[in-house]
Design a protein around this motif. Sequence first.
Motif, PDB file in Angstrom:
ATOM      1  N   ASP A 167     -10.848   9.199 -10.924  1.00 35.82           N
ATOM      2  CA  ASP A 167     -12.012   8.372 -10.598  1.00 35.82           C
ATOM      3  C   ASP A 167     -12.998   8.336 -11.754  1.00 35.82           C
ATOM      4  O   ASP A 167     -12.799   8.974 -12.798  1.00 35.82           O
ATOM      5  CB  ASP A 167     -12.664   8.819  -9.287  1.00 35.82           C
ATOM      6  N   HIS A 168     -14.086   7.589 -11.579  1.00 39.51           N
ATOM      7  CA  HIS A 168     -15.021   7.361 -12.688  1.00 39.51           C
ATOM      8  C   HIS A 168     -15.856   8.597 -13.033  1.00 39.51           C
ATOM      9  O   HIS A 168     -16.603   8.582 -14.000  1.00 39.51           O
ATOM     10  CB  HIS A 168     -15.934   6.173 -12.373  1.00 39.51           C
ATOM     11  N   THR A 169     -15.700   9.668 -12.259  1.00 39.20           N
ATOM     12  CA  THR A 169     -16.357  10.929 -12.607  1.00 39.20           C
ATOM     13  C   THR A 169     -15.408  11.873 -13.344  1.00 39.20           C
ATOM     14  O   THR A 169     -15.792  12.978 -13.713  1.00 39.20           O
ATOM     15  CB  THR A 169     -16.885  11.641 -11.348  1.00 39.20           C
ATOM     16  N   GLY A 170     -14.133  11.450 -13.514  1.00 44.42           N
ATOM     17  CA  GLY A 170     -13.154  12.278 -14.190  1.00 44.42           C
ATOM     18  C   GLY A 170     -12.342  13.152 -13.255  1.00 44.42           C
ATOM     19  O   GLY A 170     -11.524  13.955 -13.709  1.00 44.42           O
ATOM     20  N   ARG A 171     -12.525  12.973 -11.952  1.00 41.24           N
ATOM     21  CA  ARG A 171     -11.831  13.793 -10.958  1.00 41.24           C
ATOM     22  C   ARG A 171     -10.506  13.153 -10.574  1.00 41.24           C
ATOM     23  O   ARG A 171     -10.440  11.966 -10.283  1.00 41.24           O
ATOM     24  CB  ARG A 171     -12.724  13.951  -9.723  1.00 41.24           C
ATOM     25  N   THR A 172      -9.434  13.938 -10.541  1.00 41.02           N
ATOM     26  CA  THR A 172      -8.142  13.445 -10.064  1.00 41.02           C
ATOM     27  C   THR A 172      -8.191  13.322  -8.550  1.00 41.02           C
ATOM     28  O   THR A 172      -8.562  14.273  -7.849  1.00 41.02           O
ATOM     29  CB  THR A 172      -7.000  14.387 -10.474  1.00 41.02           C
ATOM     30  N   VAL A 173      -7.840  12.155  -8.035  1.00 43.91           N
ATOM     31  CA  VAL A 173      -7.938  11.895  -6.596  1.00 43.91           C
ATOM     32  C   VAL A 173      -6.647  11.256  -6.096  1.00 43.91           C
ATOM     33  O   VAL A 173      -5.927  10.607  -6.846  1.00 43.91           O
ATOM     34  CB  VAL A 173      -9.127  10.969  -6.263  1.00 43.91           C
ATOM     35  N   ARG A 174      -6.392  11.451  -4.817  1.00 40.33           N
ATOM     36  CA  ARG A 174      -5.297  10.774  -4.138  1.00 40.33           C
ATOM     37  C   ARG A 174      -5.865   9.690  -3.241  1.00 40.33           C
ATOM     38  O   ARG A 174      -7.077   9.627  -3.004  1.00 40.33           O
ATOM     39  CB  ARG A 174      -4.486  11.779  -3.317  1.00 40.33           C
ATOM     40  N   ASP A 175      -4.990   8.832  -2.746  1.00 42.74           N
ATOM     41  CA  ASP A 175      -5.446   7.747  -1.885  1.00 42.74           C
ATOM     42  C   ASP A 175      -6.196   8.273  -0.674  1.00 42.74           C
ATOM     43  O   ASP A 175      -7.177   7.672  -0.227  1.00 42.74           O
ATOM     44  CB  ASP A 175      -4.255   6.898  -1.432  1.00 42.74           C
ATOM     45  N   THR A 176      -5.780   9.419  -0.147  1.00 43.22           N
ATOM     46  CA  THR A 176      -6.444   9.979   1.028  1.00 43.22           C
ATOM     47  C   THR A 176      -7.850  10.481   0.706  1.00 43.22           C
ATOM     48  O   THR A 176      -8.699  10.559   1.594  1.00 43.22           O
ATOM     49  CB  THR A 176      -5.612  11.130   1.615  1.00 43.22           C
ATOM     50  N   ASP A 177      -8.102  10.825  -0.554  1.00 43.57           N
ATOM     51  CA  ASP A 177      -9.446  11.224  -0.962  1.00 43.57           C
ATOM     52  C   ASP A 177     -10.366  10.014  -1.065  1.00 43.57           C
ATOM     53  O   ASP A 177     -11.564  10.097  -0.773  1.00 43.57           O
ATOM     54  CB  ASP A 177      -9.408  11.923  -2.331  1.00 43.57           C
ATOM     55  N   VAL A 178      -9.793   8.902  -1.492  1.00 46.74           N
ATOM     56  CA  VAL A 178     -10.585   7.699  -1.760  1.00 46.74           C
ATOM     57  C   VAL A 178     -10.810   6.880  -0.501  1.00 46.74           C
ATOM     58  O   VAL A 178     -11.935   6.460  -0.195  1.00 46.74           O
ATOM     59  CB  VAL A 178      -9.888   6.840  -2.841  1.00 46.74           C
ATOM     60  N   ILE A 179      -9.744   6.639   0.245  1.00 47.14           N
ATOM     61  CA  ILE A 179      -9.834   5.729   1.383  1.00 47.14           C
ATOM     62  C   ILE A 179     -10.177   6.531   2.638  1.00 47.14           C
ATOM     63  O   ILE A 179      -9.326   6.806   3.487  1.00 47.14           O
ATOM     64  CB  ILE A 179      -8.524   4.931   1.554  1.00 47.14           C
ATOM     65  N   ASP A 180     -11.435   6.941   2.730  1.00 50.81           N
ATOM     66  CA  ASP A 180     -11.909   7.681   3.893  1.00 50.81           C
ATOM     67  C   ASP A 180     -12.777   6.818   4.797  1.00 50.81           C
ATOM     68  O   ASP A 180     -13.357   7.294   5.771  1.00 50.81           O
ATOM     69  CB  ASP A 180     -12.679   8.919   3.453  1.00 50.81           C
TER      70      ASP A 180
ATOM     71  N   GLY B 265       0.805  -1.206   0.000  1.00 51.78           N
ATOM     72  CA  GLY B 265       0.000   0.000   0.000  1.00 51.78           C
ATOM     73  C   GLY B 265       0.841   1.260   0.000  1.00 51.78           C
ATOM     74  O   GLY B 265       2.072   1.216  -0.023  1.00 51.78           O
ATOM     75  N   GLY B 266       0.170   2.396   0.017  1.00 49.38           N
ATOM     76  CA  GLY B 266       0.874   3.665   0.018  1.00 49.38           C
ATOM     77  C   GLY B 266       0.163   4.685  -0.845  1.00 49.38           C
ATOM     78  O   GLY B 266      -0.905   4.427  -1.407  1.00 49.38           O
ATOM     79  N   PRO B 267       0.746   5.855  -0.986  1.00 46.90           N
ATOM     80  CA  PRO B 267       0.105   6.940  -1.735  1.00 46.90           C
ATOM     81  C   PRO B 267      -0.066   6.604  -3.215  1.00 46.90           C
ATOM     82  O   PRO B 267       0.744   5.899  -3.801  1.00 46.90           O
ATOM     83  CB  PRO B 267       1.082   8.113  -1.561  1.00 46.90           C
TER      84      PRO B 267
END
Length: 207
Positions: A56-69, A49-51
């Motif tokens: 995402d499927h909406t076209g938004r650039t995301v980081r792991d911290t945005d996704v894994i909440d 794991g890690g950064p």
Amino acid sequence: MIKTYTVIAAGLVAVLLGGLASMVFFGQRDEGFAQCRQTTVAGGSGSIGGPFELVDHTGRTVRDTDVIDRPTLIYFGYTFCPDVCPLDNARNAQAADILIDQGVDMQLAFISIDPARDTPEVLAEFVSYMHPEMIGLTGSAEQVRAASQAYKTYYAAQESDDPDYYLVDHTTFSYLVLPEHGFVDVFRRELTPEALAEQVGCFIEAA
């Protein structure tokens, strides 16, 4: 109540359990989740794991911290996969529903290892069929490779005369990641939805 998932699978895909496969074995337990863990990763769970930065499927650039909440089951696959990926993700979706019905707030993440074909639009359609709490993630070839390397997964496109129709060999594990702890365990595809839900629930409760 467990939702019923209908998965139409055609053909066969050769799946190589490379990378992490050689690192997972039954034996010594890591501290913290000893009562839950069924496997141990050589080097400890901190080696997985890690950064990452993906789209995402909406076209938004995301980081792991945005996704894994919240507790998240991650699967690396691709939408053109004829059987293994839809079956594995349907299993994960059923396990998620068991836990959600028990009051657990969790989600699923599908990271495509085929960014050439898996655009955000393609992923949006895929995740809408799979589960309402599933996030689809893609990106550039470099971004996907970095995420795959972080989780020690393997993938390789098979040779094909048609650039639009090819299969991709890939690791078929599911990874549980918790916001406060990062990666905690990996699950094989042979687990039933009920067994997976039980094991995931153990980690969430212990956390």
